[in-house]
Design a protein around this motif. Sequence first.
Motif, short mmCIF file in Angstrom:
data_model
loop_
_atom_site.label_atom_id
_atom_site.label_comp_id
_atom_site.label_asym_id
_atom_site.label_seq_id
_atom_site.Cartn_x
_atom_site.Cartn_y
_atom_site.Cartn_z
N LEU A 1 2.75 13.79 -9.78
CA LEU A 1 3.76 14.83 -9.89
C LEU A 1 4.19 15.02 -11.35
N TYR A 2 4.39 13.93 -12.06
CA TYR A 2 4.76 14.00 -13.47
C TYR A 2 3.64 14.62 -14.29
N GLN A 3 2.39 14.22 -14.02
CA GLN A 3 1.26 14.79 -14.74
C GLN A 3 1.14 16.29 -14.49
N LEU A 4 1.34 16.71 -13.25
CA LEU A 4 1.26 18.13 -12.92
C LEU A 4 2.38 18.92 -13.59
N GLN B 1 4.29 9.98 -7.45
CA GLN B 1 5.24 10.29 -8.51
C GLN B 1 4.53 10.47 -9.85
N THR B 2 3.52 9.65 -10.11
CA THR B 2 2.75 9.76 -11.35
C THR B 2 2.02 11.09 -11.40
N ASN C 1 7.41 20.78 -3.48
CA ASN C 1 7.88 21.33 -2.20
C ASN C 1 7.28 20.59 -1.02
N TYR C 2 6.04 20.13 -1.15
CA TYR C 2 5.40 19.36 -0.09
C TYR C 2 6.11 18.02 0.09
N LEU C 3 6.54 17.40 -1.02
CA LEU C 3 7.23 16.11 -0.96
C LEU C 3 8.63 16.23 -0.37
N MET D 1 0.83 -1.21 0.00
CA MET D 1 0.00 0.00 0.00
C MET D 1 0.87 1.26 0.00
N ASN D 2 1.89 1.27 0.84
CA ASN D 2 2.78 2.42 0.92
C ASN D 2 3.52 2.64 -0.40
N TYR D 3 3.93 1.56 -1.04
CA TYR D 3 4.63 1.71 -2.31
C TYR D 3 3.71 2.26 -3.38
N PHE D 4 2.47 1.78 -3.42
CA PHE D 4 1.54 2.30 -4.43
C PHE D 4 1.19 3.76 -4.16
#
Length: 183
Positions: A85-88, A82-83, A101-103, A73-76
């Motif tokens: 973030l890439y889309q944004l 990350q997905t 910045n939050y990450l 669950m944590n990995y997903f």
Amino acid sequence: MAVAQAAAVVTPVVAGAAPSISPRPSSRGPAGAGGGLGWRRRPRGSARRGLVIADAFGGQYEDGFGDVELEIMNYFTYKATQTVLYQLYEMNPPAYTWLYNYLVVNDAKEGIHFLRALSKERQDLAERVMVTRLHLYGRWIKKCDHTKMYERISHENLELMRERLMETVVWPTDDTNSSDKQD
């Protein structure tokens, strides 16, 4: 005989352990949830002093795989973040900057804790990560070949044992042949 030898090997390790060892609650669940080695002190009235083993070495998986499920669950959650973030980055640079910045401050691998905190800050991004997480898990389930995974683990275990065996074998040297020729 093998049990007595194993006990003789383990005894110095237990006796040499630090006297203040105690189970600490893990961020991944309650103490002892994943098995592992837990220590507790003997009662004061006990004839022998020192530490006793409170849990089995290597885990108690007869009860379930809750720790493994939590890691998945944590990995997903991490993968979905990350997905998103890439889309944004492609579609919404200001939201990308905010999430990046939050990450930096918050770890996406914390799973539920990360999502809980993110939903307090930016509900829209938290929902997007949750939907993406579910979507990625659904895709993984369809693509995951459990038989192939089992064979891969078995093959990797075999290779590791073979490597270790090759490291520990003492090979005869050619010095015995050369000394006969010198005489």
